[in-house]
Write a protein that holds these residues in place. Structure first.
Motif, PDB file in Angstrom:
ATOM      1  N   ARG A  37      -2.302   4.531  -4.279  1.00  0.00           N
ATOM      2  CA  ARG A  37      -0.989   3.733  -4.344  1.00  0.00           C
ATOM      3  C   ARG A  37       0.209   4.678  -4.771  1.00  0.00           C
ATOM      4  O   ARG A  37       1.316   4.762  -4.182  1.00  0.00           O
ATOM      5  CB  ARG A  37      -1.183   2.533  -4.880  1.00  0.00           C
ATOM      6  CG  ARG A  37      -0.055   1.651  -5.056  1.00  0.00           C
ATOM      7  CD  ARG A  37      -0.180   0.090  -5.752  1.00  0.00           C
ATOM      8  NE  ARG A  37      -1.012  -0.633  -4.679  1.00  0.00           N
ATOM      9  CZ  ARG A  37      -0.674  -1.104  -3.700  1.00  0.00           C
ATOM     10  NH1 ARG A  37       0.421  -0.925  -3.237  1.00  0.00           N
ATOM     11  NH2 ARG A  37      -1.553  -1.912  -3.012  1.00  0.00           N
ATOM     12  N   ALA A  38      -0.221   5.584  -5.722  1.00  0.00           N
ATOM     13  CA  ALA A  38       0.771   6.372  -6.193  1.00  0.00           C
ATOM     14  C   ALA A  38       1.186   7.541  -5.532  1.00  0.00           C
ATOM     15  O   ALA A  38       2.083   8.373  -5.343  1.00  0.00           O
ATOM     16  CB  ALA A  38       0.624   6.520  -7.539  1.00  0.00           C
ATOM     17  N   ASP A  60     -13.999   3.471  -6.875  1.00  0.00           N
ATOM     18  CA  ASP A  60     -13.006   2.985  -7.944  1.00  0.00           C
ATOM     19  C   ASP A  60     -13.451   3.384  -9.365  1.00  0.00           C
ATOM     20  O   ASP A  60     -14.655   3.190  -9.673  1.00  0.00           O
ATOM     21  CB  ASP A  60     -13.126   1.490  -7.853  1.00  0.00           C
ATOM     22  CG  ASP A  60     -12.067   0.774  -8.533  1.00  0.00           C
ATOM     23  OD1 ASP A  60     -12.093   0.863  -9.793  1.00  0.00           O
ATOM     24  OD2 ASP A  60     -11.157  -0.153  -8.021  1.00  0.00           O
ATOM     25  N   ASN A 118     -10.762   6.992  -7.162  1.00  0.00           N
ATOM     26  CA  ASN A 118      -9.500   6.631  -7.133  1.00  0.00           C
ATOM     27  C   ASN A 118      -8.937   5.537  -8.162  1.00  0.00           C
ATOM     28  O   ASN A 118      -9.849   4.927  -9.017  1.00  0.00           O
ATOM     29  CB  ASN A 118      -9.551   5.596  -5.919  1.00  0.00           C
ATOM     30  CG  ASN A 118      -8.183   5.295  -5.269  1.00  0.00           C
ATOM     31  OD1 ASN A 118      -7.171   5.973  -5.603  1.00  0.00           O
ATOM     32  ND2 ASN A 118      -7.897   4.326  -4.433  1.00  0.00           N
ATOM     33  N   LYS A 119      -7.968   4.999  -8.283  1.00  0.00           N
ATOM     34  CA  LYS A 119      -7.420   4.149  -9.288  1.00  0.00           C
ATOM     35  C   LYS A 119      -7.773   4.665 -10.819  1.00  0.00           C
ATOM     36  O   LYS A 119      -8.099   3.660 -11.594  1.00  0.00           O
ATOM     37  CB  LYS A 119      -7.813   2.717  -9.140  1.00  0.00           C
ATOM     38  CG  LYS A 119      -7.696   2.217  -7.559  1.00  0.00           C
ATOM     39  CD  LYS A 119      -8.233   0.894  -7.669  1.00  0.00           C
ATOM     40  CE  LYS A 119      -8.078   0.312  -6.086  1.00  0.00           C
ATOM     41  NZ  LYS A 119      -8.521  -1.063  -5.710  1.00  0.00           N
ATOM     42  N   CYS A 154      -3.300  13.180  -5.764  1.00  0.00           N
ATOM     43  CA  CYS A 154      -4.732  13.543  -6.126  1.00  0.00           C
ATOM     44  C   CYS A 154      -4.940  14.791  -6.639  1.00  0.00           C
ATOM     45  O   CYS A 154      -4.326  15.925  -6.265  1.00  0.00           O
ATOM     46  CB  CYS A 154      -5.601  13.564  -4.479  1.00  0.00           C
ATOM     47  SG  CYS A 154      -7.367  13.801  -4.908  1.00  0.00           S
ATOM     48  N   SER A 163      -4.883   8.714  -7.366  1.00  0.00           N
ATOM     49  CA  SER A 163      -4.026   7.261  -7.361  1.00  0.00           C
ATOM     50  C   SER A 163      -3.828   6.916  -5.763  1.00  0.00           C
ATOM     51  O   SER A 163      -2.616   7.444  -5.589  1.00  0.00           O
ATOM     52  CB  SER A 163      -3.139   6.921  -8.261  1.00  0.00           C
ATOM     53  OG  SER A 163      -2.490   5.683  -8.164  1.00  0.00           O
ATOM     54  N   ARG A 174      -0.245  15.421 -10.956  1.00  0.00           N
ATOM     55  CA  ARG A 174      -0.149  14.165 -10.435  1.00  0.00           C
ATOM     56  C   ARG A 174       1.266  14.041  -9.485  1.00  0.00           C
ATOM     57  O   ARG A 174       1.969  13.263  -9.879  1.00  0.00           O
ATOM     58  CB  ARG A 174       0.008  13.081 -11.528  1.00  0.00           C
ATOM     59  CG  ARG A 174      -1.193  12.882 -12.430  1.00  0.00           C
ATOM     60  CD  ARG A 174      -1.366  11.795 -13.087  1.00  0.00           C
ATOM     61  NE  ARG A 174      -2.860  11.672 -13.835  1.00  0.00           N
ATOM     62  CZ  ARG A 174      -3.090  10.565 -14.561  1.00  0.00           C
ATOM     63  NH1 ARG A 174      -2.300   9.609 -14.493  1.00  0.00           N
ATOM     64  NH2 ARG A 174      -4.468  10.579 -15.222  1.00  0.00           N
ATOM     65  N   GLY A 208      -9.471   0.918  -1.905  1.00  0.00           N
ATOM     66  CA  GLY A 208      -8.084   1.677  -1.751  1.00  0.00           C
ATOM     67  C   GLY A 208      -8.307   2.760  -0.763  1.00  0.00           C
ATOM     68  O   GLY A 208      -7.227   3.577  -0.610  1.00  0.00           O
ATOM     69  N   ASP A 235      -5.560   5.672 -12.719  1.00  0.00           N
ATOM     70  CA  ASP A 235      -4.361   5.010 -13.731  1.00  0.00           C
ATOM     71  C   ASP A 235      -4.405   3.630 -14.049  1.00  0.00           C
ATOM     72  O   ASP A 235      -3.593   3.141 -14.725  1.00  0.00           O
ATOM     73  CB  ASP A 235      -3.180   5.329 -12.945  1.00  0.00           C
ATOM     74  CG  ASP A 235      -3.003   4.804 -11.654  1.00  0.00           C
ATOM     75  OD1 ASP A 235      -4.108   4.282 -11.145  1.00  0.00           O
ATOM     76  OD2 ASP A 235      -1.909   4.944 -10.863  1.00  0.00           O
ATOM     77  N   LYS A 236      -5.558   2.663 -13.525  1.00  0.00           N
ATOM     78  CA  LYS A 236      -5.809   1.691 -14.139  1.00  0.00           C
ATOM     79  C   LYS A 236      -6.410   1.753 -15.565  1.00  0.00           C
ATOM     80  O   LYS A 236      -6.899   2.390 -16.130  1.00  0.00           O
ATOM     81  CB  LYS A 236      -6.876   0.799 -13.315  1.00  0.00           C
ATOM     82  CG  LYS A 236      -6.337   0.448 -12.003  1.00  0.00           C
ATOM     83  CD  LYS A 236      -7.465   0.049 -10.860  1.00  0.00           C
ATOM     84  CE  LYS A 236      -8.176  -1.378 -11.448  1.00  0.00           C
ATOM     85  NZ  LYS A 236      -9.166  -1.997 -10.664  1.00  0.00           N
ATOM     86  N   GLY A 276      -9.918   1.716 -16.200  1.00  0.00           N
ATOM     87  CA  GLY A 276     -10.751   2.899 -15.361  1.00  0.00           C
ATOM     88  C   GLY A 276     -11.617   3.458 -16.440  1.00  0.00           C
ATOM     89  O   GLY A 276     -11.002   4.189 -17.488  1.00  0.00           O
TER      90      GLY A 276
END
Length: 606
Positions: free
Chosen positions: A166-167, A98, A126-127, A170, A164, A178, A15, A129-130, A133
């Protein structure tokens, strides 16, 4: 204006480029109504198609009165030559990890280079919110990685952010607001030191060139960080090679600086800033641009040596010149020399005959990208199987070894371990559960054993496995490693393939071509089901008579042929085979096209 120079490090697909997109948007680089593209830093077609960063690129944003120069680094070790040069321009790094995968092999490669230069990292998980994760585990693994890479106490005391990309948010805490990237911007300004070169503003001008490119209007341009002094358009400076010899003296025609995604002309280049200089005709990467009174070059970072070599030759098949316009060895040589000038990780050498060239580099992906670029430019080439580069140490033959990290479903673990440690002479170093029914396998395998393995690995794991590899070191030669086990089906005729002939040949093995495709004597049209090569006739049509009979008019239904990508084809071929690459086709063939000539040579050898 205050300056901060940072590089963003991440494994492939963690990402990084998406996060840079959000940094650009939230810093006000774009106008409110300006059209934007996804992954703006992936500037060339292959980067966009494959979703990987190949070339290191710079951008610049302003945040609360501070200019932040951001360098997007490649995430793959094959393009490590870009990384080693670019890290010498920055004062800090943002390591992106990740939350599910944690630090991966390419992360380890680039991070080791950054830590060795004394750069203090900021870790961004990062990520988060997956659904799969595990941010806390990822942070622990990063700490273990830094400790294994012998990081200093200062480097081990790294700040952690959760994001995230993409969103577009940070935060310092996992359960933060967020909302945006303000916390990351503030941390970069407060944690990354100002360039110490600013203190040398009054000294004579010095700059180390780290990337080379060309502009259609201003010609050859070099980018780097100004190490000392200032420079204005119109000044006369000189270029020194790495050994201190003078290359040329030239007048600076233009100075550009990164402002957002574009470059703008500036009046003065000052110490500490990353700028682009135009006006030279010979100076290249790793050369020092400096005041005419200076004679000592800036030391350049050493580049890791190449590990594989591939032979690029002219296309001498019967179909040569039908697709591409650039077919002469002279034109191919000029293009390769131009590539070697820009990419310091590649080495070019002429073969004794003069119509082929040995290209040495870091890996199959790097070679594949170069070949893909050349075929899109209209070149026709014949490519040999990659060969590993050996070296001698104390009279002992040494070969390169790669660290392979594999995430695979538990049910396929046995076959993967067997393939790596058996015929490919690998050594298993770690095997542990990775969660969600997967196992992580880490092994040290000779580079020779990995050539052509990726396709076999995907078949063994039903496409569900993920394999990452990185150069680990050198080891004593491990003996012969078996190559491809299956033989191939070779055309014995010239013409267009016939569906009826291919239908009859399907029991012999898998086909690489379909009906009505151009074939020639010596071209590989399929994989034999046995271990020997077989010459076949793909042009043999059905014998027709005027007598009607049951079954005469049956429709021929062909199995879908196996279509190989460029990297798969290069890895598949054996030592006596070549890949024919043209702008519109990728074909496999034997080195000796005429079967009668092959038989004559076989008789002579026996």
């Amino acid at each position: 204006m205050d300056i901060r120079n940072i590089a963003i490090i991440a494994h492939v697909d963690h990402g990084k480029t998406t996060l840079v997109d959000e940094l650009l948007k939230q810093s006000g680089v774009y106008r409110e109504n300006e059209a934007t593209t996804e992954r703006a830093m992936d500037s060339n077609d292959i980067e966009r198609e494959r979703g990987i960063t190949i070339l290191a690129k710079c951008t610049s944003v302003e945040w609360k009165g501070t200019r932040i120069n951001i360098v997007d680094t490649p995430g793959h070790a094959d393009f490590g030559g870009e990384v080693e040069r670019i890290l010498s321009m920055v004062d800090g790094v943002v390591l992106l990890v990740d939350a599910a995968e944690g630090p991966m092999p390419q992360t380890k490669f680039v991070t080791s280079k950054a830590l060795a230069l004394g750069l203090r990292p900021i870790v961004v998980v990062n990520k988060v919110d997956k659904p799969d994760g595990e941010p806390d585990r990822a942070v622990d693994e990063v700490f273990d990685l830094f400790a294994a890479l012998e990081a200093s106490d200062e480097q081990l005391d790294f700040p952690v952010m959760f994001a995230s990309g993409r969103a577009g948010w940070c935060d310092a805490e996992l359960d933060g607001p967020r909302k945006n990237l303000d916390a990351l911007f503030d941390l970069i300004v407060n944690h990354v030191p100002m360039p110490k070169q600013i203190e040398r503003k009054s000294e004579p001008f010095q700059m180390l060139a780290t990337t080379l490119s060309a502009d259609p209007f201003i010609g050859r341009i070099l980018t780097g960080r100004v190490e000392a002094g200032t420079c204005k358009a119109g000044d006369t400076i000189k270029a020194l090679s790495r050994d201190g010899s003078k290359i040329e003296q030239f007048r600076v025609s233009k100075i550009l600086a990164f402002r957002g995604l574009s470059q703008s002309a500036i009046d003065v280049a000052e110490a500490g800033d990353i700028v682009t200089v135009a006006g030279m005709t010979k100076a290249t990467v790793a050369d020092t641009l400096c005041d005419p009174a200076l004679d000592i070059p800036i030391p350049a970072q050493p580049i890791d040596p190449p590990t594989i070599t591939v032979t690029f030759g002219i296309n001498d098949s019967p179909l040569a010149g039908k697709d591409g316009k650039k077919v002469q060895s002279r034109v191919i040589r000029d293009r390769l020399m131009k590539e070697a000038e820009v990419n310091v990780a590649i080495k070019i050498a002429d073969t004794p005959g003069g119509d082929a060239f040995e290209v040495s580099g870091r890996g199959e992906l790097q070679m594949g990208v170069l070949i893909e670029n050349m075929r899109r430019e209209g070149f026709e080439l014949s490519i040999s199987r990659p060969q590993v580069i050996f070296r001698e140490e104390d009279g002992q033959r040494m070969e390169p070894v790669e660290e392979v990290t594999i995430d695979v479903d538990d049910e396929y673990t046995g076959s993967v371990v067997e393939k790596l440690t058996g015929p490919r002479k690998g050594e298993l170093t770690e095997m542990k559960p990775a969660g969600a029914g997967k196992t992580r396998i880490i092994a040290h395998v000779p580079s020779r054993g990995l050539i052509g393995y990726h396709g076999e690995f995907l078949t063994d794991t039903r496409g569900s496995g993920v394999l990452n590899r990185i150069f680990h070191g050198w080891t004593a030669y491990k003996g012969a490693i078996q190559g491809r086990r299956q033989g191939v089906l070779i055309s014995m005729e010239n013409g267009s393939s016939v569906a009826f002939a291919l239908w009859n040949l399907e029991e012999r093995g898998k086909m690489f071509i379909g009906a009505q495709e151009a074939v020639y004597t010596g071209m590989i049209i399929g994989e034999h089901s046995r271990d020997n090569d077989l010459e076949v006739n793909p042009l043999k049509g059905k014998k027709l008579t005027n007598v009607r009979a049951s079954g005469t008019d049956e429709a021929v239904r062909l199995t879908t042929p196996v279509i190989m990508s460029l990297e798969q084809a290069i890895a598949y071929i054996d030592d006596d085979e070549l890949v024919e690459v043209t702008p519109n086709a990728i074909r496999l063939r034997k080195r000796y096209l005429d079967p009668h000539e092959r038989k004559r040579q076989a008789r002579a050898a026996s």
